[in-house]
Design a protein around this motif. Sequence first.
Motif, mmCIF file in Angstrom:
data_model
loop_
_atom_site.group_PDB
_atom_site.id
_atom_site.type_symbol
_atom_site.label_atom_id
_atom_site.label_comp_id
_atom_site.label_asym_id
_atom_site.label_seq_id
_atom_site.Cartn_x
_atom_site.Cartn_y
_atom_site.Cartn_z
ATOM 1 N N PRO A 125 0.830 -1.201 0.000
ATOM 2 C CA PRO A 125 0.000 0.000 0.000
ATOM 3 C C PRO A 125 0.866 1.253 0.000
ATOM 4 O O PRO A 125 2.080 1.196 0.230
ATOM 5 C CB PRO A 125 -0.782 -0.117 1.312
ATOM 6 C CG PRO A 125 0.116 -0.904 2.204
ATOM 7 C CD PRO A 125 0.820 -1.877 1.306
ATOM 8 N N THR A 224 -3.302 3.123 2.120
ATOM 9 C CA THR A 224 -4.303 3.271 1.065
ATOM 10 C C THR A 224 -4.893 1.961 0.555
ATOM 11 O O THR A 224 -5.764 1.979 -0.306
ATOM 12 C CB THR A 224 -3.694 4.020 -0.129
ATOM 13 O OG1 THR A 224 -2.607 3.230 -0.657
ATOM 14 C CG2 THR A 224 -3.171 5.390 0.275
ATOM 15 N N SER A 225 -4.420 0.834 1.058
ATOM 16 C CA SER A 225 -4.936 -0.456 0.605
ATOM 17 C C SER A 225 -6.254 -0.789 1.282
ATOM 18 O O SER A 225 -6.648 -0.148 2.268
ATOM 19 C CB SER A 225 -3.906 -1.556 0.894
ATOM 20 O OG SER A 225 -3.472 -1.486 2.240
ATOM 21 N N ALA A 226 -6.924 -1.815 0.773
ATOM 22 C CA ALA A 226 -8.209 -2.220 1.346
ATOM 23 C C ALA A 226 -8.041 -2.798 2.746
ATOM 24 O O ALA A 226 -8.914 -2.659 3.603
ATOM 25 C CB ALA A 226 -8.882 -3.245 0.437
ATOM 26 N N ARG A 227 -6.882 -3.453 2.970
ATOM 27 C CA ARG A 227 -6.591 -4.028 4.282
ATOM 28 C C ARG A 227 -5.401 -3.332 4.916
ATOM 29 O O ARG A 227 -4.560 -2.771 4.220
ATOM 30 C CB ARG A 227 -6.291 -5.525 4.147
ATOM 31 C CG ARG A 227 -7.483 -6.360 3.690
ATOM 32 C CD ARG A 227 -7.115 -7.823 3.582
ATOM 33 N NE ARG A 227 -6.134 -8.048 2.526
ATOM 34 C CZ ARG A 227 -5.574 -9.226 2.276
ATOM 35 N NH1 ARG A 227 -5.874 -10.272 3.007
ATOM 36 N NH2 ARG A 227 -4.712 -9.356 1.287
ATOM 37 N N THR A 237 -6.699 2.167 7.544
ATOM 38 C CA THR A 237 -6.769 2.380 6.102
ATOM 39 C C THR A 237 -7.539 3.670 5.825
ATOM 40 O O THR A 237 -8.256 4.180 6.692
ATOM 41 C CB THR A 237 -7.493 1.214 5.402
ATOM 42 O OG1 THR A 237 -8.860 1.201 5.840
ATOM 43 C CG2 THR A 237 -6.840 -0.118 5.724
ATOM 44 N N ALA A 239 -9.974 3.776 3.839
ATOM 45 C CA ALA A 239 -11.377 3.341 3.855
ATOM 46 C C ALA A 239 -11.943 3.371 5.274
ATOM 47 O O ALA A 239 -13.075 3.802 5.495
ATOM 48 C CB ALA A 239 -11.491 1.938 3.271
ATOM 49 N N ASP A 247 -9.050 2.018 -2.292
ATOM 50 C CA ASP A 247 -8.060 0.937 -2.364
ATOM 51 C C ASP A 247 -7.043 1.250 -3.442
ATOM 52 O O ASP A 247 -7.325 1.132 -4.630
ATOM 53 C CB ASP A 247 -8.764 -0.399 -2.654
ATOM 54 C CG ASP A 247 -7.800 -1.577 -2.702
ATOM 55 O OD1 ASP A 247 -6.630 -1.422 -2.304
ATOM 56 O OD2 ASP A 247 -8.229 -2.662 -3.140
ATOM 57 N N SER A 249 -2.966 0.422 -4.255
ATOM 58 C CA SER A 249 -1.705 -0.216 -3.883
ATOM 59 C C SER A 249 -0.915 -0.471 -5.155
ATOM 60 O O SER A 249 -1.456 -0.434 -6.258
ATOM 61 C CB SER A 249 -1.947 -1.532 -3.123
ATOM 62 O OG SER A 249 -2.718 -2.414 -3.906
#
Length: 323
Positions: A125, A224-227, A237, A239, A247, A249
């Motif tokens: 990310p 910035t990743s979903a996880r 995150t 999110a 999301d 990455s």
Amino acid sequence: MRTLIKTILVSVALSCGAVAAHAQTWPASPVKLIIPFPPGGGTDILSRIVANKLAETNKWNIVADNRGGAGGTIGVAEAAKAAPNGYTLVMGQKDNMAVAPWLYKSLAYDPLKDFTPVAHVAYTPVVIVTAANSKFKTLADVVNAARSAPGTITYGSPGNGTTIHLAGEELNVAAKIKLVHVPYKGSSPAMVDAISGTLDLALSSVPSALGQIKAGKLRALAVTSARRSTSLPDVPTVAESGYKGFDVSTWYGLFVPAGTPKDIVARLNGEVNKLLEMPEMKNAIHAQGAEPQAMTPEKFSSLLKADHQSMKEIVKEAGVKIE
């Protein structure tokens, strides 16, 4: 008729036998892995981790060949010209495979036509950081400040048109703000200016920022990743910070020139995916701030195509071009 059928069956059997023999005899000589960045960087380290383990577990001779320059596009272009015989691999990334086609007026390769995706290795990310003594304690603080005084909050990136730069542009869209982009030639100088307070924020890959975060010189506000990142498990995150579905990455994966025999692609994919299940490999990749992720060649190809198309719109929206 019986004679014809018998002839066809014999031909099929011989063909299958030839493919199997090809898979068994490859590689009969050293395999070159082109690393499209200089020695010592994140891509170089990750590439060598994979190459060394492949060589160790399979007794293959893999020769690393650093061909840096132009955001990784020089090395990738070199790989595109290689013979499609399984003896040249390249560690590609989202930047030079999905973003570059929309940035450069003249690119010496077409990632969708000139390459076959072999094995997705890992993703990382982008992390949003600020100085340890910054007034920004959370991403919400940044957004509130940017809304109160549009165009006054700066963020640095490793350069125009990188996935990291475009992550900042996507945040602008998602949060309806206007952070001012300041491009640098690499992550290190951006980190230095963020630490000193010359920049309000810096966006970086996790591997590039991890040392300064752990040293207490930078504060990580979000990834910035979903996880969440395994390397930064306490950092939320984007999110989670209120921007559902955000999301972004960057990924790393092995490619071969288009036309490389399918049995070699399948064998390479299988061997790389085995490595990614090994605890020592997972630990080595996590130590670089990346997340190991195995895929079939087909799934990796779908990811490339999807990112290639989505990045077209993002680059257009950001108005970035590199001549």
